[in-house]
Scaffold this active site. Sequence first.
Site, PDB file in Angstrom:
ATOM      1  CD  GLU A   1       7.361   2.527   2.319  1.00 45.33           C
ATOM      2  OE1 GLU A   1       7.068   2.389   1.103  1.00 45.33           O
ATOM      3  OE2 GLU A   1       7.448   1.566   3.103  1.00 45.33           O
TER       4      GLU A   1
ATOM      5  CE  LYS B   1       4.932  -1.055   4.263  1.00 45.38           C
ATOM      6  NZ  LYS B   1       6.008  -0.847   3.269  1.00 45.38           N
TER       7      LYS B   1
ATOM      8  CB  CYS C   1       4.277   1.163   0.645  1.00 47.86           C
ATOM      9  SG  CYS C   1       4.878   0.757  -1.005  1.00 47.86           S
TER      10      CYS C   1
ATOM     11  CB  VAL D   1       9.117  -2.471  -5.987  1.00 47.83           C
ATOM     12  CG1 VAL D   1      10.116  -1.517  -5.335  1.00 47.83           C
ATOM     13  CG2 VAL D   1       8.635  -3.480  -4.974  1.00 47.83           C
TER      14      VAL D   1
HETATM   15  C1  ACM Z   1       6.547  -1.353  -0.121  1.00 40.50           C
HETATM   16  O1  ACM Z   1       5.732  -1.659   0.762  1.00 40.50           O
HETATM   17  N1  ACM Z   1       7.454  -0.409   0.076  1.00 40.50           N
HETATM   18  C2  ACM Z   1       6.519  -2.024  -1.425  1.00 40.50           C
END
Ligand code: ACM
Length: 259
Positions: free
Chosen positions: A31, A101, A136, A163
Amino acid sequence: MNPVFGEKRLNVENALKLARKIESDLYVLPELFNTGYAFTSRDEALELAEEIPGQTTEKLAEYCRENDVYIVGGIAERENGRVYNSAVAVGPDGLIGKYRKSHLFYAEKKWFSPGDTGFRVFTLKKLKVKIGIIICFDWVFPEASRVLALKGADIICHPSNLVLPYAQKAMLTRSFENKVFTVTANRVGSEKRGGYKFLFTGLSQVTNPKMEILVQASRDREEVKVVEIDVEEARNKKITEFNDLFLDRRVDLYREILG
Ligand code: ACM
């Protein structure tokens, strides 16, 4: 990868240098691989973001054209004054498509607009493979991967800056419950900017429909790994001779999921 915040040219060059180390048909990058993660404001994100196609997409396309390969990677996208946390799919003939996203994590809500593309499947013609993309934190919402599987994705590409320590395990379930392959490309290193500190969890991996990790990369070092897969394994949705993953779904009982 361990991108350096704001150093787009360096980060793109480094991604392609890593790709050159190993032969593959499809490469998946993390990402926001070209910009880094920890923006301090929407304006800063807007400044570093690009249109798609744009400079980074062109660089990836050039590499794909020269090497007859495909690349999926996450970049910040700018359109009409908005910034999206997006990913592109690029191949020998250039840009194939993009995904924005859908589920923004934490302070991303201050930097980005939520994605509006929906979940898209792209055909990689030369490979006769269909891929979907989630980014992510989208992993937390199993509906995203399910929609991609129902649309025929063989492989879910998952550019990440994780994370939390859960996704690598959860993606094994996403693989099994959808009978698809998943490729989580997660960055390493840390970023401390704008009052936030992020430590990224690495451990990029490829999983298969049998709920196995086929290959896994380092927790804290840049690394590129490759594994050969047979996508046919993602096309048989039978679990037992009496159970078919798609045909056994009880959509009549799932109404609440639609809100
Ligand atoms: C994330 O979605 N970058 C944790």
